[in-house]
Every structure is written in C-alpha cells, then in structure tokens.
Write an enzyme that holds these catalytic residues in place. Structure first.
Site, PDB file in Angstrom:
ATOM      1  N   GLU A   1     -60.892  41.060  99.107  1.00 19.64           N
ATOM      2  CA  GLU A   1     -60.688  41.382 100.521  1.00 19.64           C
ATOM      3  C   GLU A   1     -59.237  41.821 100.651  1.00 19.64           C
ATOM      4  OE1 GLU A   1     -60.719  38.202 103.393  1.00 19.64           O
ATOM      5  OE2 GLU A   1     -60.935  39.611 105.058  1.00 19.64           O
TER       6      GLU A   1
ATOM      7  N   LYS B   1     -54.061  32.120  99.139  1.00 16.54           N
ATOM      8  CA  LYS B   1     -53.400  33.189  99.877  1.00 16.54           C
ATOM      9  C   LYS B   1     -52.685  32.639 101.105  1.00 16.54           C
ATOM     10  CE  LYS B   1     -56.420  37.112  98.811  1.00 16.54           C
ATOM     11  NZ  LYS B   1     -57.505  37.955  99.349  1.00 16.54           N
TER      12      LYS B   1
ATOM     13  N   ARG C   1     -62.574  28.812  89.386  1.00 17.96           N
ATOM     14  CA  ARG C   1     -61.340  29.560  89.584  1.00 17.96           C
ATOM     15  C   ARG C   1     -60.214  28.948  88.774  1.00 17.96           C
ATOM     16  NH1 ARG C   1     -61.113  29.555  95.240  1.00 17.96           N
ATOM     17  NH2 ARG C   1     -59.761  31.331  94.931  1.00 17.96           N
TER      18      ARG C   1
END
Length: 562
Positions: free
Chosen positions: A36, A273, A263
RNA sequence: UGCCCUGUAGUGUAAUUGGUUAACACGUCUGACUCUGAAUCAGAAGACUCUAGGUUCGAGUCCUAGCAGGGCAACCA
C-alpha cells in the site's frame, strides 16, 4: 566443504512444487508484491520482496508489482515513487508495468453488482458503531442487520446511489451476506465498500466509494492471473473470505492461492509503519532515510548493499512461527559483502601524534598501498609518509597490558604500508600527566616492499601523515534502541523511552588524503575500525562518512582479560 | 469463554516425509596466522525437539489431552 549440498526448500517452495506437479493453473507460477503506498518500505518488506520475486525467478515465473491503493486518505505518489526505487535498488524487476488496484475499480464495481444480484451483498445504513457492536465478540455470535433482507432491487438502487455520491461519508456501506454467527469474525458480513468523498492519487474524483482490502485483493490477484499470493500471518484469518470472494466471481478452475508466512522482526528495532512515521514526525530521527532507520532508503544511505540484504533474506528463511532475528546476523551478511568490495583506507579517529625522530624533517615519501587485498582489480594507491604521523590513541599503551602487542615504550610495530618503528619515549603534560605525543625511531631498511622488510613484528597499526591528513566528519551510528525488545518498557513509559541516546555520535577524524575525493555512496573499510560509506551530503569542503557497521574488535576482549 | 496459526541449542532455519550419533548459519568461547588483533583457518561448548499419555520394531515427524506464545471483534492494509 561440500559444494553439492542441496538447499532444503522452504514450505512455500514445497507448496509451489506440489502445485506444479499437480499441474495446477497450467503449471504457471505468478506472484506479486502488493504494497500500500502509504509509507516507505523497510527491511521487513525486503524479506517479502525477496520471497515473492525469488519464487518467481526460481520457477521461471513472473512477479507483479501492484500498489494496493484502495484507501485514498492515507496514500500518496511520494510513496509510490520511493517503493519503485527501492525494489529496483534491491535488484528486482517486476513483470511489465506496475499495476494498481485502482485500475480495477470498474471491474470491482461490476462484480459487486453481480454479488448483489445473487443476493449475497446488501447496502447497510447501520452506523459504524452499531455495525461493530452487532458483529458481536469472537466468543459470541453477532446479530443480523436490519438491512440484511432488503430486496435485490433496493440494494441495487442504493448501491448505485452510493456510487453517484448521493450519500455522505459513513452513512452507507456495502456488506457481503455471509454468516453473522461465524466463529471467524471476518465472515460476519464484512464491509466491501465504504463511502469516502476523497480524491484518489490516481483516479482523482471519479469515485466516492472505495473497495475494502478483502474485496479488492483476491479479485486483483485473479485479474492479474496470480497463482501464489504470499502475505504475512495476520491475513491468515482473512483466507476464508479471500476464497469466498473469489468463488463468487471466478469462472473455471483457475484460482489464486493465498499463502501466509511470518513477518520479519529484528531485535533493537521497530518495524511498524506507524512507529516509523512517528519517529520521523517527531524529529527523533532525521527523516525516512536517516541511516539509523530500518527503511530500505535508510539502510541504503547507511551503506548497506542490495547483495547483503538479499543474502540476509535468504539466510533468515521462511516459516510460520513468530521470530526475532538478531541484528548480528544482518551485520554479518553486510560485513560478508562489504569485505569483498570495500576499499581499505587509513583513518585515525582518535589521533595521537607520533614523532619519528630519526626521519628527516621536511621529507615526504609516497608509500604504495593495496586498495583491497582480496581484489587485485581494485589496484593500488599512494599515501604520503612523513616525520610526524597520527596513530590511534588506543594503539599506544605506556604500560602495556598482557598480550598487548601494539606500540609501547621499547616495543616495535609496523606502520602498515610504511616502516617498522620503535617507541623511544613519551612526552607528557607536566601538570596533568596526560600523553601529548610519542617519540619513535624508524628502521629505514623496513620500508614496505623493500628487500629485507620482511622482519616480523607482533603488530601492525594504521596511521596517517600529520601534515597531509584531511579532516573528515565521521558519523558513528549505533542501534536506535537500547533494549533488545523496544516494547519492553517501564511502567507508564512508552516504547520511545527505549530510544538509544547514543545512536548517533559525530566526530572528526584524520584521514589519508585520498579520501578527499571520495564520492557519495562509495564504501570503505577504515582499517581496524569498521566499514564506512560516503554520505549523500558529503562535499569537497565537508567530507561526511557514515559508519555502516563496525569491525569485530578482539582488542576489547584482550583488554578485559588482563 | 470461541475460532485460526505456531512450539526443535542464545537466535534463525533444517532433518532424506515414520528410520539409527537431530544438521547448517549467526552468536558465544579456545587456538593458529600477521604489513589491519579485521578477514581467513582450526577447534569447543551449547537441544530431555513445550508437557503427559498413546500407536509402532522404531516418533522431532502420526493420534489424544494439556500447556505456552501469536493472531482475529477498523467503513486500515
């Protein structure tokens, strides 16, 4: 030893090979990387990139880049550009042009109408809060919405009016009609579309309704012919919905398959983020590309190489269990690569002057120095030698500790690429007793390269000619957080209390003259201290070097042993 | 008190798919080498494979029950 060793497959490769054997999807392999565009890529993304692109490469498949731009309020072209740059820098090329989920808004809309016609979606005017509470809690079933049994015609009409902008943000949503008592919360009539009167960075004001991730992602995979859709573990619970959405619109046997993996986590590092954005916005670091940041642009500026990052991704492997990788492994991968490519140069960070008393005043000799002993093609350079040189203060001990082989009174050392010198005395400040300079004599027969220069001494140290040295600004970076786990905090404090106050130290060092002409991005190994990279802000009048990673220093061990 | 996922040296990943002394890398510790005490090389320590039962000639691998960790209740992705 054994070069024929076969690397074992990770579990995703096993799945891919099984699918290949079974002839699924005409034995195609097509992956995608779907960021994104709402932030900069970090090393966690690097792992995902290496995985998806790597699988495609390994099985002669393709890998798309797709911007998952379904939420215009958080997204921006700035991020799109940085993401493209970072992926290419890492050494990967996506198949064809980059794709955008927003390219599919029309089709997604049509498919939504198909869904409504099938009676599997409805427009809900329940407020967000009520939808949330009606959804229930994981341990208890939810309650069906009052709008759930509206007629198809009514839903069609309302949905079109949603699209036409007749309703304000938040007043209506399109929901899938699945199962309000499902044990999987994502199957309790998930929202498919929401109203946002907001310009999109690509579609402008064409749309005021935007699809949710769950309605966009699998469908986008389907449109692009993706076969293996790799994502992180938190999407595991979405998989039934991913499959459900596809089953509503897909024809034939082809189906993309979602596979989840764990992850990347690194100790001493935050990766979300949200937090990285906080560090930037609160000026706790100097931007997204601050060399302390785990962002790809930060690592690049710090002096990391794509090879090191790719090798790291390969080394950490792929699995489904939570993991915290030690920073030392990343550093090892980096040293491994830098060791092959970095030029060896002399830089004295904590200078101590040495006067060579039997060396003629005013004389300068040019000494030959190898740029990289592991790479002949790196060539040679010259560095000036004169009567006064700087050495590292650590390389002298007036009273040597046990196993200290470097300079001390009466002891001989080799000045690398120069002469063997012997310490004859120390000049101290009569008041404070601190060492001002060291006196030595040199042996003219021991000049590097000369016949008879092969005399062994116990140590070699680096140096730089005092009159020729150039000053360089050296930025010593250390881990950004002082705790292994930045989330482990004292009562009442937040994660930022674990920021390492010593993560950046700036010093001025004495460097050999050749460093005056170094160009941004070049990698160097400063003898015995570490790997450095010329900063992008470096100019001829202000030379700036970032410490990429330290060298291992056994001296510390020897000192503690005494 | 629901559903899903995951438990293998300090860390990460393996283990020929049920086969013998559980491997590799990083890290740690020794030592060798010396025109960087880096690199390199040689070696060592470190794992009751989460627990308890079960199936089997044989279990890290299969079954059952626990325990532990993570995820899921955004009109984020």
């Amino acid at each position: 030893m054994d070069n024929t060793e076969i690397k074992s497959l990770n579990f995703i490769e096993e799945i891919v090979e099984e699918d290949l054997r079974a002839g699924k999807n005409n034995s195609r392999v097509h992956t995608r990387f779907p960021p994104e565009p709402n932030g900069y890529l970090h090393i966690g993304h690097a792992k995902a990139i290496c995985l998806s692109f790597g699988i495609a490469q390994k099985y002669n498949g393709k890998c798309n880049l797709r911007f998952d731009d379904t939420n215009p309020v958080t997204e921006d072209v700035e991020y799109v550009d940085s993401i493209r740059e970072d992926i290419q820098w890492l050494g990967f090329n996506w198949e064809g042009e980059a794709h955008y989920a927003s390219d599919y808004f029309d089709r997604l809309y049509e498919w939504a109408i198909v869904l409504i016609r099938k009676g599997k979606a409805y427009v809900d005017e329940t407020s967000a809060e009520d939808i949330s509470s009606e959804r229930g809690i994981p341990t208890q079933p939810g309650k069906e919405s009052a709008c759930r049994n509206q007629s198809v015609e009514e839903n069609l009409d309302l949905f079109e009016r949603m699209k036409n902008g007749e309703f304000a943000d938040g007043t209506r949503v399109l929901r899938a009609k699945i199962d309000m008592s499902s044990p999987n919360m994502h199957m309790r009539d998930p929202v498919l579309y929401r109203i946002k009167h907001c310009d999109h960075h690509r579609t402008g004001n064409k749309w005021c309704i935007y699809p949710m991730y769950d309605w966009a992602h699998g469908q986008s995979d389907y449109i692009e012919g993706i076969t293996h859709s790799l994502c992180t573990l938190e999407f595991e619970v979405h998989r039934p919905l991913y499959d459900w959405c596809l089953d509503q619109i897909a024809e034939g046997d082809y189906r993309p398959r979602q596979i989840e993996f764990a992850r990347l986590n690194l100790n001493y590092t935050v990766m979300s983020k949200r937090r990285l954005l906080q560090l930037v916005n609160e000026d706790l670091v100097n931007g997204w590309d601050d060399p302390r940041m785990p962002t790809i642009c930060g690592l690049r500026r710090r002096g990391y190489t794509p090879e090191a990052l790719r090798n790291f991704a390969e080394t950490v492997g792929i699995a489904k269990r939570e993991n915290v990788i030690e920073l030392t492994l990343l550093e090892h991968c980096l040293r491994d690569d830098l060791n092959k490519i970095a030029r060896r140069v002399m830089v004295v960070s904590n200078p101590l002057k040495v006067v060579i008393e039997n060396y003629p005043e005013g004389k300068t000799e040019m000494m030959d120095a190898e740029n990289n002993p592991e790479d002949e093609s790196a060539g040679m350079r010259e560095m000036p030698f004169s009567r006064e040189v700087f050495i590292e203060a650590d390389d002298f001990m007036e009273e040597p500790a046990k196993k200290f082989f470097r300079l001390s009174p009466g002891n001989e050392v080799r000045l690398k690429n120069g002469y063997i010198v012997m310490c004859t005395g120390v000049d101290k400040d009569p008041v404070t007793g601190s060492i001002l300079q060291v006196r030595c004599t040199y042996d003219p027969l021991t000049r590097s390269g000369l016949e008879g220069s092969n005399r062994k001494v116990k140590a070699t140290i680096h140096w730089v000619s005092a009159q020729h040295a150039v000053d360089v600004e050296v930025r010593l970076y250390d881990r950004l957080f002082s705790k292994d786990d930045p989330d482990e905090v004292e009562e009442g404090l937040d994660w930022k209390s674990n920021l390492n106050p010593d993560s950046l130290k700036i010093i001025t060092a004495k460097a050999e003259p050749s460093l005056a002409s170094a160009k941004a991005g070049e990698k160097y190994q400063f003898q015995r201290t570490g790997y450095f990279c010329v900063d992008k802000d470096s100019t001829a009048s202000r030379l700036v070097y970032n410490r990429t990673v330290t060298l291992k220093d056994n001296w510390a061990k020897i000192a503690s042993r005494t």
